[in-house]
Scaffold this active site. Structure first.
Site, mmCIF file in Angstrom:
data_model
loop_
_atom_site.group_PDB
_atom_site.id
_atom_site.type_symbol
_atom_site.label_atom_id
_atom_site.label_comp_id
_atom_site.label_asym_id
_atom_site.label_seq_id
_atom_site.Cartn_x
_atom_site.Cartn_y
_atom_site.Cartn_z
ATOM 1 N N HIS A 123 0.811 -1.219 0.000
ATOM 2 C CA HIS A 123 0.000 0.000 0.000
ATOM 3 C C HIS A 123 0.848 1.274 0.000
ATOM 4 C CE1 HIS A 123 0.891 0.564 4.330
ATOM 5 N NE2 HIS A 123 0.799 -0.754 4.388
ATOM 6 N N ASP A 124 0.354 2.276 -0.714
ATOM 7 C CA ASP A 124 0.903 3.632 -0.717
ATOM 8 C C ASP A 124 2.293 3.736 -1.344
ATOM 9 O OD1 ASP A 124 -1.352 4.867 0.827
ATOM 10 O OD2 ASP A 124 -0.632 3.477 2.356
ATOM 11 N N GLY A 141 5.116 -1.072 2.540
ATOM 12 C CA GLY A 141 4.298 0.106 2.352
ATOM 13 C C GLY A 141 5.071 1.411 2.326
#
Length: 260
Positions: A123-124, A141
């Site tokens: 994520h991200d 992440g």
């Protein structure tokens, strides 16, 4: 225009957008917020969920799982996105997750990447253009990976790490700190091992540019990277050397990998 072909065993949710000339193979599952660009090909058994866009001419191989919920205990189902650029090759068992509210809400993957079997993009993350992740690379992440980076097989990238443009990470490396642009990094607890000379030459760097980068790297290694970079900032440098200084002085809470 090329004909769009969807195998009868594929499950396409109402609302999904399928581009012209796309090819959806057997037993694929496509969620209602998914957007596939023109001529995207899903080989078979591919699952794409969430608010996910896949750019034109990308190919996704069997058993890849794209856009499923982030592997983050803080994620509570908020609306976030995964944006994948054009002409990517996403091989078997690759996983890519959307962003989280705390990380900006979006995971971005650039154009022309190769993501070999069993890679993970968390994520991200921000992944640049022409990036190669070799088999079983795990990117945690919030990582930022610049254009033209190659990460060797079975390597792990710690969360929030930045890897500068044109860097190369050797196989079986654990990268826990930022990597300079054009750096060569390797080791179980990775360290900086000079410049990625092969990558620089492939991308047209001159002997003079390489010599300048070598001289700069030697100077940076004689103290704290940020302090030495500030001292060098006012000097006359070529484009690649300036890029290295800008990277060092850019926003980051992490330290830098250095030579042993």
């Amino acid at each position: 225009m090329a004909e769009t072909l969807i195998h009868p065993s594929a499950v396409i949710a109402e609302g999904a957008q399928i581009g012209q000339g796309a090819r959806i193979g057997p037993f694929c599952c496509i969620g209602p917020q998914v957007r596939l660009g023109d001529r995207v090909e899903l080989k078979s058994h591919v699952v794409i969920e969430g608010d996910t866009a896949v750019g034109e001419d990308s190919v996704v191989f069997p058993f890849a799982s794209i856009g499923q919920a982030p592997q983050d205990l803080k994620f509570k189902g908020e609306q976030t996105r995964l944006e994948i650029g054009a002409r990517n090759r996403i091989r078997e068992y690759v996983t890519m997750n959307p962003g989280t509210e705390g990380g900006g809400g979006v995971t971005q993957v650039g154009d022309d990447g190769l993501f070999m079997s069993s890679c993970h993009v968390a994520h991200d993350c921000r992944i640049g253009d022409r990036v190669v992740l070799v088999n079983s690379v795990a990117v945690a992440g919030h990582c930022h990976i610049g254009d033209d980076v190659v990460i060797g097989g079975l390597s792990g990238i710690h969360q929030f790490v930045r890897i500068g443009r044109g860097a190369m990470i050797g196989a079986l490396s654990m990268v826990t700190a930022d990597v300079l642009p054009f750096g060569l990094v390797q080791g179980p607890r990775a360290h900086l091992d000079g410049l990625n000379l092969v990558g620089l030459k492939r991308r047209g760097a001159t002997r003079g540019e390489i010599a300048e980068l070598r001289q700069m790297l030697a100077g940076l290694s004689e103290g704290a990277f940020r302090d030495r970079a500030r001292e060098m900032q006012g000097q006359d440098h070529g484009d690649r050397a300036r890029e290295m200084l800008d990277f060092i002085l850019g926003p980051s809470d992490r330290s830098f990998l250095k030579p042993l």
